[in-house]
Design a protein around this motif. Structure first.
Motif, PDB file in Angstrom:
ATOM      1  N   MET A   1      35.197  42.550  77.688  1.00 58.64           N
ATOM      2  CA  MET A   1      35.448  43.590  78.586  1.00 58.64           C
ATOM      3  C   MET A   1      36.671  43.689  79.091  1.00 58.64           C
ATOM      4  O   MET A   1      37.079  42.946  79.720  1.00 58.64           O
ATOM      5  N   ALA A   2      36.920  45.127  79.223  1.00 57.34           N
ATOM      6  CA  ALA A   2      38.238  45.554  79.954  1.00 57.34           C
ATOM      7  C   ALA A   2      38.388  45.452  81.487  1.00 57.34           C
ATOM      8  O   ALA A   2      37.376  45.366  82.028  1.00 57.34           O
ATOM      9  N   LYS A   3      39.369  45.071  81.996  1.00 60.42           N
ATOM     10  CA  LYS A   3      39.631  44.729  83.379  1.00 60.42           C
ATOM     11  C   LYS A   3      40.745  45.826  83.804  1.00 60.42           C
ATOM     12  O   LYS A   3      41.718  45.626  83.239  1.00 60.42           O
ATOM     13  N   VAL A   4      40.646  46.676  84.646  1.00 59.33           N
ATOM     14  CA  VAL A   4      41.559  47.687  85.235  1.00 59.33           C
ATOM     15  C   VAL A   4      42.013  47.097  86.755  1.00 59.33           C
ATOM     16  O   VAL A   4      41.142  46.825  87.563  1.00 59.33           O
ATOM     17  N   THR A   5      43.422  46.968  87.088  1.00 58.82           N
ATOM     18  CA  THR A   5      43.702  46.376  88.450  1.00 58.82           C
ATOM     19  C   THR A   5      44.843  47.667  88.870  1.00 58.82           C
ATOM     20  O   THR A   5      45.503  47.926  87.953  1.00 58.82           O
ATOM     21  N   PHE A   6      44.835  47.832  89.876  1.00 58.50           N
ATOM     22  CA  PHE A   6      45.749  48.964  90.693  1.00 58.50           C
ATOM     23  C   PHE A   6      46.475  48.143  91.744  1.00 58.50           C
ATOM     24  O   PHE A   6      46.054  47.400  92.598  1.00 58.50           O
ATOM     25  N   ASP A   7      47.819  48.418  91.742  1.00 57.56           N
ATOM     26  CA  ASP A   7      48.531  47.750  92.917  1.00 57.56           C
ATOM     27  C   ASP A   7      48.602  48.736  93.987  1.00 57.56           C
ATOM     28  O   ASP A   7      49.187  49.785  93.952  1.00 57.56           O
ATOM     29  N   LYS A   8      47.635  48.563  94.979  1.00 59.80           N
ATOM     30  CA  LYS A   8      47.019  49.599  95.785  1.00 59.80           C
ATOM     31  C   LYS A   8      48.379  49.834  96.864  1.00 59.80           C
ATOM     32  O   LYS A   8      48.191  50.962  97.424  1.00 59.80           O
ATOM     33  N   ASP A   9      49.141  48.793  97.065  1.00 65.25           N
ATOM     34  CA  ASP A   9      50.409  49.230  98.169  1.00 65.25           C
ATOM     35  C   ASP A   9      51.333  49.876  97.491  1.00 65.25           C
ATOM     36  O   ASP A   9      52.085  50.609  98.234  1.00 65.25           O
ATOM     37  N   THR A  10      51.383  50.133  96.237  1.00 69.94           N
ATOM     38  CA  THR A  10      52.553  50.796  95.928  1.00 69.94           C
ATOM     39  C   THR A  10      52.193  52.192  94.971  1.00 69.94           C
ATOM     40  O   THR A  10      52.900  53.235  94.830  1.00 69.94           O
ATOM     41  N   CYS A  11      50.926  52.547  95.177  1.00 70.01           N
ATOM     42  CA  CYS A  11      50.202  53.657  94.750  1.00 70.01           C
ATOM     43  C   CYS A  11      50.367  54.619  95.719  1.00 70.01           C
ATOM     44  O   CYS A  11      50.019  54.710  96.771  1.00 70.01           O
ATOM     45  N   LYS A  12      50.743  56.032  95.022  1.00 72.31           N
ATOM     46  CA  LYS A  12      50.959  56.987  95.983  1.00 72.31           C
ATOM     47  C   LYS A  12      49.823  58.174  95.814  1.00 72.31           C
ATOM     48  O   LYS A  12      50.055  59.152  96.514  1.00 72.31           O
ATOM     49  N   GLY A  13      48.866  57.847  95.151  1.00 72.85           N
ATOM     50  CA  GLY A  13      47.628  58.631  95.286  1.00 72.85           C
ATOM     51  C   GLY A  13      47.913  59.944  94.733  1.00 72.85           C
ATOM     52  O   GLY A  13      47.407  61.054  94.880  1.00 72.85           O
ATOM     53  N   CYS A  14      48.718  60.174  93.344  1.00 75.49           N
ATOM     54  CA  CYS A  14      48.876  61.466  92.868  1.00 75.49           C
ATOM     55  C   CYS A  14      47.535  61.984  92.251  1.00 75.49           C
ATOM     56  O   CYS A  14      47.528  63.041  91.915  1.00 75.49           O
ATOM     57  N   GLY A  15      46.774  60.922  91.617  1.00 70.89           N
ATOM     58  CA  GLY A  15      45.573  61.377  91.038  1.00 70.89           C
ATOM     59  C   GLY A  15      45.739  61.667  89.723  1.00 70.89           C
ATOM     60  O   GLY A  15      44.562  62.188  88.967  1.00 70.89           O
TER      61      GLY A  15
END
Length: 67
Positions: free
Chosen positions: A1-15
């Protein structure tokens, strides 16, 4: 199973990752990060197919996909 993680503190929400996900499981959070943006997040991790389209589209390289 795949796992996706986001660095939420550096994400600028571009979409860009939201539109790139073929399964429609990436969305922008209702909460703000430390920079004042709505970061992207995965809503249904179990439905991720590990295609990494989201990570490919991310201009800031905040997404990690593990298979």
């Amino acid at each position: 199973m795949a796992k996706v993680t986001f660095d939420k503190d550096t994400c600028k929400g571009c979409g860009l990752c939201v539109g790139a996900c073929p399964k429609g499981i990436v969305k922008l959070s209702d909460e703000l990060n430390i920079k004042g943006y709505h970061p992207a997040e995965v809503t249904e991790q179990e439905n991720c197919i590990g295609c990494a389209f989201c990570a490919t589209m991310c201009p800031d390289c905040v997404i990690t996909v593990e298979k």
